[in-house]
Design a protein around this motif. Structure first.
Motif, PDB file in Angstrom:
ATOM      1  N   GLY A  20      53.676  44.608  30.227  1.00 21.18           N
ATOM      2  CA  GLY A  20      54.461  45.319  29.236  1.00 21.18           C
ATOM      3  C   GLY A  20      53.830  46.635  28.634  1.00 21.18           C
ATOM      4  O   GLY A  20      54.509  47.161  28.131  1.00 21.18           O
ATOM      5  N   VAL A  21      52.868  47.083  29.621  1.00 19.12           N
ATOM      6  CA  VAL A  21      52.498  48.605  29.201  1.00 19.12           C
ATOM      7  C   VAL A  21      52.632  49.261  30.617  1.00 19.12           C
ATOM      8  O   VAL A  21      51.624  48.804  31.638  1.00 19.12           O
ATOM      9  CB  VAL A  21      50.917  48.620  28.775  1.00 19.12           C
ATOM     10  N   VAL A  22      53.273  50.431  30.906  1.00 22.72           N
ATOM     11  CA  VAL A  22      53.152  51.392  31.901  1.00 22.72           C
ATOM     12  C   VAL A  22      52.704  52.499  31.610  1.00 22.72           C
ATOM     13  O   VAL A  22      53.122  52.998  30.794  1.00 22.72           O
ATOM     14  CB  VAL A  22      54.606  51.605  32.596  1.00 22.72           C
ATOM     15  N   TRP A  23      51.854  53.090  32.594  1.00 24.33           N
ATOM     16  CA  TRP A  23      51.012  54.324  32.394  1.00 24.33           C
ATOM     17  C   TRP A  23      51.508  55.298  32.829  1.00 24.33           C
ATOM     18  O   TRP A  23      52.037  55.304  34.275  1.00 24.33           O
ATOM     19  CB  TRP A  23      49.393  53.972  32.648  1.00 24.33           C
ATOM     20  N   HIS A  24      51.587  56.507  32.079  1.00 18.31           N
ATOM     21  CA  HIS A  24      52.216  57.730  32.752  1.00 18.31           C
ATOM     22  C   HIS A  24      51.326  58.685  32.494  1.00 18.31           C
ATOM     23  O   HIS A  24      50.984  59.104  31.482  1.00 18.31           O
ATOM     24  CB  HIS A  24      53.630  58.312  32.183  1.00 18.31           C
TER      25      HIS A  24
END
Length: 224
Positions: A60-64
């Motif tokens: 549920g968390v995508v890092w950019h």
């Protein structure tokens, strides 16, 4: 990853917006604590931060690895953009670009949520030894107030409240403030002893920890 002992940020935001199933951007995610909290209540989170991600992030968390003024997201693709104690770390002259990027990625009637520390409180008093943020926080507050006057922006709600930060040791405090802004480490050798003394003086003993308090202001917008 640093977490709040209590999380008034999340509780206040939940009162303004149903986060479940929403596409949310956490701009200036830092160590990822707020991104994880958002995912924990059902949001799909894009965590935007120019530093290295923490080693473990939940589903549920995508890092950019990116910045506020150049969000790596499509136009009109998200429901909510959050700045949690992060807008004042964006260079002041880039605030207009950061606001423009938030508006670009938000869908019609999308929400923008900005939380900024105020210029006082025991957390700020200790931090001042390595970085006095009085000017940048004051200017950031003025920019947020100016943004609220723009056409096509509706300020739905705002609130002042206080965040507690609990630390087992002085070194835990140092780790936190350096994680947020690594350049602070250079100032530490000359001020460490005095800083530690004020940390111990201002910190409140709570359940075996020292508690520092940071008053803040949250403003919740709707974008046409």
């Amino acid at each position: 990853m640093v977490a709040f002992v209590n999380n008034p940020h999340l509780e206040y935001l939940k009162g303004q917006f149903d986060l479940s199933g929403q596409q949310v951007v956490d701009v200036g995610a830092g160590g990822g604590a707020f991104s994880v909290a958002l995912a924990g209540v059902g949001a799909q989170v894009a965590a935007v931060e120019p530093n290295v991600p923490p080693p473990h992030l939940p589903e549920g968390v995508v890092w950019h690895n990116a910045t506020a003024e150049a969000l790596p997201l499509a136009d009109a693709s998200v429901d909510l953009v959050c700045f949690v104690f992060s807008l004042h770390h964006v260079p002041l002259d880039l605030h207009p670009r950061a606001f423009a990027e938030a508006r670009r990625v938000l869908r019609p009637k999308g929400r923008l949520h900005i939380i900024e520390p105020l210029t006082y409180g025991s957390m700020t008093e200790v931090l001042k030894f390595v970085e006095d943020e009085t000017h940048v926080r004051t200017q950031t507050a003025a920019h947020v107030a100016g943004f609220a006057q723009e056409a096509g922006v509706k300020r739905l709600h705002q609130r002042d409240y206080e965040v507690e930060r609990h630390f087992q040791r002085f070194d835990d405090f140092i780790d936190r403030i350096v994680m947020v802004a690594p350049e602070r480490r250079a100032a530490l050798p000359s001020v460490r002893d005095r800083m530690k003394s004020v940390f111990e003086e201002k910190g409140e003993q709570v359940d075996g920890t020292l508690c520092l308090r940071q008053p803040c202001k949250a403003v919740h917008f709707e974008i046409d």
